[in-house]
Every structure is written in structure tokens, then in C-alpha cells.
Design a protein around this motif. Structure first.
Motif, PDB file in Angstrom:
ATOM      1  N   GLY A  95       0.810  -1.219   0.000  1.00 36.67           N
ATOM      2  CA  GLY A  95       0.000   0.000   0.000  1.00 36.67           C
ATOM      3  C   GLY A  95       0.838   1.262   0.000  1.00 36.67           C
ATOM      4  N   SER A  96       1.932   1.258   0.752  1.00 38.61           N
ATOM      5  CA  SER A  96       2.800   2.444   0.819  1.00 38.61           C
ATOM      6  C   SER A  96       3.429   2.742  -0.536  1.00 38.61           C
ATOM      7  N   ILE A  97       3.885   1.695  -1.216  1.00 35.85           N
ATOM      8  CA  ILE A  97       4.506   1.896  -2.528  1.00 35.85           C
ATOM      9  C   ILE A  97       3.482   2.396  -3.545  1.00 35.85           C
ATOM     10  N   LEU A  98       2.276   1.826  -3.518  1.00 40.94           N
ATOM     11  CA  LEU A  98       1.231   2.246  -4.467  1.00 40.94           C
ATOM     12  C   LEU A  98       0.813   3.700  -4.265  1.00 40.94           C
ATOM     13  N   GLN A  99       0.955   4.230  -3.039  1.00 43.54           N
ATOM     14  CA  GLN A  99       0.606   5.628  -2.794  1.00 43.54           C
ATOM     15  C   GLN A  99       1.418   6.583  -3.665  1.00 43.54           C
ATOM     16  N   MET A 174       7.545  10.930   0.340  1.00 45.41           N
ATOM     17  CA  MET A 174       7.054  10.929   1.720  1.00 45.41           C
ATOM     18  C   MET A 174       6.160   9.723   1.969  1.00 45.41           C
ATOM     19  N   LEU A 175       5.160   9.538   1.101  1.00 44.35           N
ATOM     20  CA  LEU A 175       4.181   8.472   1.309  1.00 44.35           C
ATOM     21  C   LEU A 175       4.779   7.086   1.070  1.00 44.35           C
ATOM     22  N   GLY A 176       5.677   6.971   0.104  1.00 54.53           N
ATOM     23  CA  GLY A 176       6.276   5.665  -0.177  1.00 54.53           C
ATOM     24  C   GLY A 176       7.339   5.252   0.814  1.00 54.53           C
TER      25      GLY A 176
END
Length: 442
Positions: A95-99, A174-176
């Protein structure tokens, strides 16, 4: 005092390693919650976010935490701690990578909901596992110390956001970036044994004996677990004795989390409204605020055994209410008054912070321990989700002072709940603390 090898064990290298890896969930929770606040500085103009979408994005991970804690806490009591200990983090990594590749607000809402579910699942999994290995002397420190990593994660996110905020498309990194500690955590957790208490409660006697001898030495045996064979029933947390504890854990956790999560998610915005800087200056102020929350953990850990759980949580809520009241009554005061209000609230939050995982793990027996932690997480996140969603609208409609007074009222309700319902579990073995008949009130 019981003669149990578990309860009288020293703080061995195995327990130190287990404590470190169990703290990964709180670290990721703090990191994921706070990094979105920094990312929204760029995402707001990029995705043309209004108050509605800002609230939805802020609340989505909390909604995921609600469902993750509620569902996976119960599953953890049924299928075991070890099985879930690393698998839940895989969803967080993906999920973090897809963000990093989202193009609409709704995509971000969905992904943060999934990430929130993974973190919500980790709370009952990791804390139950740690509680069931922890000696009585060190249980408060081991469980309470986990929350310190929440603030380490939050502070780390503030620093990463501060560094990347001026970089084009910095929000993607940041998100990833949460995937990095999650991957390291999966590697570190690999090979952790199952809880012998849980194994014995499911009549898996030989497996429990093998774990006991591996962890505590050849002299250890299943008699040291002090466990009875019991079937996990979700409804048990609502039965006589345990229902009161379920209400208590959910109430104090929610009333502490609602203001805290709202402040963390929109910290830079609130600090700007207080006149404490703009842009990167406000983000720097958010880093200092995170440090104050972290500092507040230290005296709480020092006093959790000597003062006791009940006194610690009551007096913490007294000062938290005072700090929030200062912010509500004097929103336009000098910078020093505003700083004092934030500092009092942040430092006093240390007590409830460390007790978020101590209390539910001590107040419930092995067969429903993860279920209870998951339920506490779920109840707290209902309020946190609503509060985080409504905060941008409250600030816009009512202003800073009234919004902080609302938060004061929520904190005061938490104080009343603690006075009425808090039990003292200090000095009891895990089996004694989780028994309704053997709990001690002071």
C-alpha cells in the motif's frame, strides 16, 4: 508473587529483541499518520483538495485501523500470534509503494484505508505476543515503552516531511518511504516463536513446552504458563466483569486519541492558526511538539510501577484537560501561553499513552487478550476517525478557540471514565490481572 519462570525471568536478549520488533507497529502508525500531514502541504494544491477531501484522507487510515483492530484481534486469538506477526506488514509495504502513483483523492483514501487496516491488525498481534512473554517486573516497561516508538515514528515523519517539502513531487517519496521500515521489520520478525500461553490455551501442550524450554531454559515447563484450556469467544469481552473493562479501555483510549490524532494530522495548520510560524516554520514547530510527546513518555514509564496504573492515568488526564483548556480559552494569547498549553497537554499524555497497551493486555485473559486489544483499538479509532474528519471543518467554521474547547470536553470525559472505571493491576501476574475475581482496585 508467583514462582512462574515467565513471571520471574530476567530481561533476556530474546525479550529485548522481541520488544524492539513488537515496537515496529507503533513506529509505523506514528510515521504513517504524521507523514500525510506533511504530504498534504504539496498534495493540497496538486489534487485541489478542499476541506472534505482533506478530512477524508486524514480519517481513512483511522477507519482502516478500526476495522483492522476489530477483525484481526479476534482472528489472532483464534489462529495464533505468530501466523499474523509478519503477514500483516506485507499489505502495508504494498500500500505504501502504491501511494506514490496515485492521481485522485479517492485512490489515496482507499490505499490509506488498507494501510490503516494493516497497522490496526499489528496492535493486538504484537502487544499480545509481547505481554505473554513478559515477566511481571518488566511488563509495564516493555508494553508501555512501545508507545515511545509511536512518537519516534511521528518525529521521523516530521523530519522526512521537512526535508522533502520543497522538493518537486516530494509527497510521493514521503508516502512511499513507510515501506522501508516495514520491510526491515518483516526481516527482523522472521522466526519469532508462538506464544506458549496461547498454545497451551489451545491444548497444544508439546508445542508450548518446546517454546518454553527454548526461550526460558531446560528447567522451564508448561506449568509456568499458568494457563487453562479455553475456547475463544468474541462475546466474552461483553460479559459480566469484562464488559466494564471493555468500556473503560475503549473510553479512555478514545478520549485520549481524538485530540492527539487531530493535532498530529493537522499539526502544522493548527500551529499556523496559533501564530507560531508558517510553512516550514510550522512544520519545525510540529517536530518540537512531537518531541514533547515523546519526552512525556519517560516519567510515565518511571512511575507506572511505583505510582500504579490507576493513579497515573487519572492524574495524567487532569493535566491533559488543563493543557487543552488553556488552548481553548486563550487561542489568541502570546506565544508562550500557547506553547505552555501544548507542552502541558503533550507531557501529561505520557500516562495514557503507555497504558493504551498495558491496560488491555493485563485486564483480559489469554483467550480474549488480542480481541480486547483489537476492540480497544477499534473503539478509539471510531472517535479518532470522526474527530480527524471533522477537525478541518471545525477550524474553518468555529475557529481555533472553540475547536480546542471541544477537545477539552472530550479529554474531561476521559478523566471521568478513569475515575469511575480504572482498576489497579500493578504487582499482579498476568493471570491474576486478567482474572475478574483477582483484580485489585485502589
Amino acid at each position: 508473587m508467583s514462582n512462574s519462570v515467565i513471571e520471574e525471568s530476567n530481561f533476556t536478549p530474546f525479550l529485548k529483541k522481541l520488544t524492539i520488533y513488537c515496537s515496529g507497529g507503533p513506529f509505523l502508525d506514528g510515521y504513517i499518520l504524521v507523514i500525510i500531514g506533511a504530504a498534504l502541504v504539496q498534495l493540497g494544491p496538486h489534487l485541489h483538495l478542499d476541506a472534505y477531501w482533506s478530512g477524508m484522507i486524514g480519517a481513512s487510515s483511522l477507519a482502516g485501523l478500526f476495522l483492522g483492530g476489530l477483525v484481526f484481534g479476534y482472528l489472532t486469538d483464534i489462529i495464533g500470534r505468530k501466523t499474523m506477526y509478519t503477514l500483516d506488514l506485507l499489505a502495508l509495504v504494498i500500500g505504501s509503494i502504491l501511494q506514490m502513483f496515485i492521481s485522485t483523492p479517492m485512490e489515496l483514501v482507499i490505499l490509506r484505508f488498507i494501510i490503516g487496516m494493516a497497522v490496526g491488525a499489528d496492535y493486538p498481534i504484537a502487544t499480545s505476543l509481547l505481554a505473554e512473554f513478559a515477566p511481571q517486573k518488566y511488563r509495564g516497561l516493555m508494553l508501555g515503552g512501545l508507545i515511545a516508538m509511536w512518537y519516534v515514528g511521528a518525529t521521523a515523519a516530521d523530519i522526512v516531511g521537512y526535508v522533502l517539502v520543497d522538493i518537486p513531487n516530494g509527497w510521493r517519496w514521503m508516502l512511499g518511504s513507510a515501506a522501508i521500515p516495514a520491510i526491515l521489520l518483516i526481516i527482523g520478525r522472521w522466526g519469532t516463536p508462538e506464544s506458549p500461553r496461547w498454545l497451551l490455551s489451545k491444548n497444544r501442550v508439546e508445542e508450548a513446552r518446546a517454546v518454553m524450554k527454548k526461550v526460558y531454559g531446560p528447567e522451564a515447563d508448561i506449568d509456568d504458563c499458568e494457563e487453562e484450556i479455553k475456547q475463544t469467544r468474541f462475546g466474552k469481552i461483553f460479559e459480566a466483569g469484562y464488559f466494564r473493562r471493555t468500556i473503560f479501555v475503549g473510553a479512555f483510549w478514545m478520549c485520549q486519541i481524538v485530540p492527539l490524532f487531530a493535532i498530529y494530522t493537522f499539526g502544522p495548520v493548527i500551529l499556523e492558526m496559533c501564530g507560531l510560524g508558517h510553512g516550514k516554520e510550522a512544520m519545525l514547530g510540529d517536530i518540537i511538539l512531537s518531541a514533547l510527546f515523546l519526552i512525556g513518555i519517560v516519567p510515565a514509564l518511571m512511575f507506572v510501577n511505583s505510582v500504579g496504573r490507576r493513579r497515573l492515568i487519572i492524574w495524567s488526564f487532569v493535566f491533559m484537560t488543563l493543557g487543552m483548556l488553556i488552548l481553548g480559552v486563550f487561542p489568541d494569547a502570546s506565544a508562550w501561553v500557547i506553547i505552555a498549553g501544548f507542552a502541558i497537554y503533550a507531557l501529561a499524555s505520557g500516562g495514557p499513552n503507555i497504558l493504551e497497551w498495558i491496560y488491555p493486555n493485563e485486564l483480559f485473559p489469554t483467550d480474549i487478550r488480542a480481541t480486547a486489544v483489537g476492540m480497544g483499538t477499534a473503539i478509539s479509532r471510531i472517535g479518532a476517525c470522526i474527530g480527524t474528519y471533522l477537525l478541518p471543518n471545525w477550524l474553518q467554521t468555529y475557529g481555533l478557540g472553540t475547536t480546542m474547547l471541544i477537545m477539552t470536553g472530550i479529554t474531561f470525559v476521559g478523566l471521568i471514565a478513569c475515575i469511575a472505571l480504572a482498576e489497579e493491576t500493578n504487582g499482579l501476574t498476568l493471570a491474576q490481572a486478567g482474572s475478574v475475581s483477582k483484580s485489585v482496585n485502589q
